[in-house]
Motif scaffolding. Structure first.
Motif, PDB file in Angstrom:
ATOM      1  N   UNK A 145       1.752   3.478  -1.527  1.00 46.33           N
ATOM      2  CA  UNK A 145       1.423   4.628  -0.506  1.00 46.33           C
ATOM      3  C   UNK A 145       2.659   4.868   0.089  1.00 46.33           C
ATOM      4  N   UNK A 146       2.954   6.389   0.166  1.00 43.50           N
ATOM      5  CA  UNK A 146       4.316   6.923   0.757  1.00 43.50           C
ATOM      6  C   UNK A 146       3.966   7.435   2.243  1.00 43.50           C
ATOM      7  N   UNK A 147       4.568   6.878   2.949  1.00 40.22           N
ATOM      8  CA  UNK A 147       4.921   7.638   4.448  1.00 40.22           C
ATOM      9  C   UNK A 147       5.803   8.529   4.609  1.00 40.22           C
TER      10      UNK A 147
ATOM     11  N   UNK B  37       5.360   2.065   0.889  1.00 42.92           N
ATOM     12  CA  UNK B  37       4.507   1.157   1.505  1.00 42.92           C
ATOM     13  C   UNK B  37       3.622   0.273   0.744  1.00 42.92           C
ATOM     14  N   UNK B  38       3.301  -0.719   0.814  1.00 42.96           N
ATOM     15  CA  UNK B  38       2.533  -1.695   0.141  1.00 42.96           C
ATOM     16  C   UNK B  38       1.478  -2.682   1.046  1.00 42.96           C
ATOM     17  N   UNK B  39       0.200  -2.565   0.615  1.00 38.51           N
ATOM     18  CA  UNK B  39      -0.729  -3.465   1.077  1.00 38.51           C
ATOM     19  C   UNK B  39      -0.033  -4.990   1.237  1.00 38.51           C
TER      20      UNK B  39
ATOM     21  N   UNK C 105      -1.349  -2.668   7.953  1.00 38.29           N
ATOM     22  CA  UNK C 105      -1.402  -1.124   7.693  1.00 38.29           C
ATOM     23  C   UNK C 105      -0.802  -0.336   8.735  1.00 38.29           C
ATOM     24  N   UNK C 106      -0.287  -0.840   9.852  1.00 45.26           N
ATOM     25  CA  UNK C 106       0.169   0.090  10.832  1.00 45.26           C
ATOM     26  C   UNK C 106       1.533   0.758  10.530  1.00 45.26           C
TER      27      UNK C 106
ATOM     28  N   UNK D 103       8.481  -0.367  15.364  1.00 46.73           N
ATOM     29  CA  UNK D 103       8.171  -1.204  16.405  1.00 46.73           C
ATOM     30  C   UNK D 103       7.540  -2.843  16.007  1.00 46.73           C
ATOM     31  N   UNK D 104       7.632  -2.543  14.749  1.00 50.31           N
ATOM     32  CA  UNK D 104       6.952  -4.152  14.135  1.00 50.31           C
ATOM     33  C   UNK D 104       8.027  -5.092  13.600  1.00 50.31           C
TER      34      UNK D 104
END
Length: 122
Positions: A64-66, A84-86, A92-93, A97-98
């Protein structure tokens, strides 16, 4: 980390090895919002965002591309393109801030920038 300059945007690599993450910064002084740009420049901007997302996806094989524009801390218009990857550090956030950013080593940064430069050269 500087990757390349496109016709409108400077492409930077975010110095966080947890995520392949580019930032596109239009070279338009004092630009703050996409809707403030003339329609023709908006079209050019989205063309470059799409190109970056495509090339980053090809390079990383991301699931997935955000794509996001936030600008709460840095008012200059800029667009985040994040592969992004699972199972990644924030999945999935959103990535913001992570945890703490993990800077690339000098060697890894050089490899990632060079790989991105090659994909943009195609």
């Amino acid at each position: 980390l500087l990757v390349t300059d496109l016709a409108l945007c400077r492409v930077l690599l975010m110095n966080d090895a947890r995520y392949p993450w580019c930032i596109l910064v239009p070279r338009i002084p004092d630009a703050r919002e996409i809707f403030d740009l003339p329609a023709s420049i908006q079209t050019d901007l989205w063309r470059e965002v799409s190109l970056c997302a495509q090339r980053l996806s090809m390079l990383t094989k991301a699931g997935k591309m955000n794509v996001a524009t936030l600008g709460n801390l840095v008012p200059q218009l800029h667009i985040h393109v994040i592969a992004r990857n699972a199972g990644d550090a924030a999945w999935p956030q959103p990535v913001w801030g992570k945890g703490e950013p993990q800077p690339y080593t000098t060697r890894a940064a050089t490899r990632q920038v060079e790989a991105l430069q090659l994909t943009f050269a195609r």
